[in-house]
Design an enzyme around this catalytic site. Structure first.
Site, PDB file in Angstrom:
ATOM      1  N   ASP A  29      -1.590   5.957   1.310  1.00  0.00           N
ATOM      2  CA  ASP A  29      -2.075   7.309   1.029  1.00  0.00           C
ATOM      3  C   ASP A  29      -3.466   7.163   0.408  1.00  0.00           C
ATOM      4  OD1 ASP A  29      -2.409   9.927   0.291  1.00  0.00           O
ATOM      5  OD2 ASP A  29      -0.572  10.120  -0.843  1.00  0.00           O
TER       6      ASP A  29
ATOM      7  N   LYS B 195      -2.740   7.606   5.916  1.00  0.00           N
ATOM      8  CA  LYS B 195      -3.025   9.038   5.774  1.00  0.00           C
ATOM      9  C   LYS B 195      -4.522   9.283   5.698  1.00  0.00           C
ATOM     10  CE  LYS B 195       0.282  11.224   3.161  1.00  0.00           C
ATOM     11  NZ  LYS B 195       0.790  11.945   1.967  1.00  0.00           N
TER      12      LYS B 195
ATOM     13  N   ASP C 207       5.041   1.036   4.225  1.00  0.00           N
ATOM     14  CA  ASP C 207       5.363   2.229   4.997  1.00  0.00           C
ATOM     15  C   ASP C 207       4.126   3.101   5.208  1.00  0.00           C
ATOM     16  OD1 ASP C 207       5.188   2.764   2.280  1.00  0.00           O
ATOM     17  OD2 ASP C 207       6.991   3.980   2.162  1.00  0.00           O
TER      18      ASP C 207
HETATM   19  P1  IMP Z   1      -1.016   5.426  -2.570  1.00  0.00           P
HETATM   20  O1  IMP Z   1      -1.058   4.537  -3.772  1.00  0.00           O
HETATM   21  O2  IMP Z   1      -1.643   6.778  -2.858  1.00  0.00           O
HETATM   22  O3  IMP Z   1      -1.625   4.807  -1.336  1.00  0.00           O
HETATM   23  O4  IMP Z   1       0.492   5.799  -2.307  1.00  0.00           O
HETATM   24  C1  IMP Z   1       1.328   4.906  -1.691  1.00  0.00           C
HETATM   25  C2  IMP Z   1       2.792   5.175  -1.954  1.00  0.00           C
HETATM   26  O5  IMP Z   1       3.083   6.550  -2.270  1.00  0.00           O
HETATM   27  C3  IMP Z   1       3.552   4.881  -0.681  1.00  0.00           C
HETATM   28  O6  IMP Z   1       3.945   3.515  -0.623  1.00  0.00           O
HETATM   29  C4  IMP Z   1       4.723   5.831  -0.772  1.00  0.00           C
HETATM   30  O7  IMP Z   1       5.760   5.239  -1.523  1.00  0.00           O
HETATM   31  C5  IMP Z   1       4.182   7.014  -1.526  1.00  0.00           C
HETATM   32  N1  IMP Z   1       3.721   8.057  -0.593  1.00  0.00           N
HETATM   33  C6  IMP Z   1       2.437   8.397  -0.319  1.00  0.00           C
HETATM   34  N2  IMP Z   1       2.370   9.389   0.584  1.00  0.00           N
HETATM   35  C7  IMP Z   1       3.656   9.685   0.898  1.00  0.00           C
HETATM   36  C8  IMP Z   1       4.250  10.649   1.795  1.00  0.00           C
HETATM   37  O8  IMP Z   1       3.590  11.431   2.492  1.00  0.00           O
HETATM   38  N3  IMP Z   1       5.601  10.655   1.844  1.00  0.00           N
HETATM   39  C9  IMP Z   1       6.391   9.827   1.089  1.00  0.00           C
HETATM   40  N4  IMP Z   1       5.866   8.907   0.258  1.00  0.00           N
HETATM   41  C10 IMP Z   1       4.514   8.844   0.151  1.00  0.00           C
HETATM   42 MG    MG Z   2       5.934   2.697  -0.534  1.00  0.00          MG
END
Ligand code: IMP
Ligand code: MG
Length: 178
Positions: free
Chosen positions: A105, A133, A102
């Site tokens: 981040d 993001k 999805d």
């Molecule tokens: P990362 O490990 O920081 O890249 O975070 C990834 C996971 O965090 C995603 O697969 C989402 O489940 C959750 N996540 C990150 N940003 C958002 C957001 O803005 N809204 C909702 N879920 C998020």
């Molecule tokens: Mg996710």
């Protein structure tokens, strides 16, 4: 703007823009994997709507599998410590894997997934992510099929939650004052 109980949710990406982009991504995957049978690995729970929509624009014999991961700590901040809460059903050794995510981040969850799935010796791994993001200092990541770059805001809808809510909205939005 949409009102949901006491929250105001502002639309960032409208439903028709999402659907148009998903159609394009599906077409690209279809062209790239023509004559092959990739395994679409959907990362739960956030990608359940995205996988359901994009797969209908990929008219080749894809195989579906699902993996659920959870990141410890604050739901708005990924800790980078990822736990598999549901593993794949299939052995992906020798398979062409496409991770369906999805949102990327910080990219820590994706790095973990690439390492973990890479260790199972698939023939190839590519990444399809609906949202990327813009986070300060983030390194170039491995998204081959990318939907939208979004500002560094916490977003909900179209599978994405805040405390498990708002996944059911057909658009991507953000909660005002959060
Ligand atoms: P990362 O490990 O920081 O890249 O975070 C990834 C996971 O965090 C995603 O697969 C989402 O489940 C959750 N996540 C990150 N940003 C958002 C957001 O803005 N809204 C909702 N879920 C998020
Ligand atoms: Mg996710």
């Amino acid at each position: 703007m949409v009102l949901c109980e006491d929250k105001k949710i502002r639309v960032l990406i409208a439903e028709d823009a999402l659907q148009e982009k998903i159609r394009e991504l599906g077409l690209q995957i279809t062209q790239d994997y023509k004559g092959r049978s990739p395994v679409l690995v959907s990362i739960l729970r956030g990608s359940f709507i995205f996988i359901a929509d994009i797969c209908r624009h990929i008219p080749i014999p894809v195989v579906f599998d699902f993996m659920a991961v959870s990141s410890y700590g604050n739901p708005k901040l990924s800790s980078g410590i990822v736990r598999i809460t549901k593993d794949l059903e299939f052995n992906v050794e020798g398979e062409e894997v496409i991770i369906i995510e999805d949102i990327i981040d910080s990219g820590r969850t994706l790095n973990y997934l690439l390492k973990n799935l890479g260790a199972r010796n698939p023939k190839s791994i590519e990444v399809c992510a609906l949202l990327d993001k813009k986070v300060p200092g983030k390194k170039d990541n491995r998204i081959k099929y990318k939907g939208f770059e979004i500002p560094n805001k916490f977003v909900v809808g179209y599978g994405l939650d805040f405390h498990e809510k708002y996944r059911n909205f057909p658009f991507i939005g953000y909660i005002e004052n959060e």
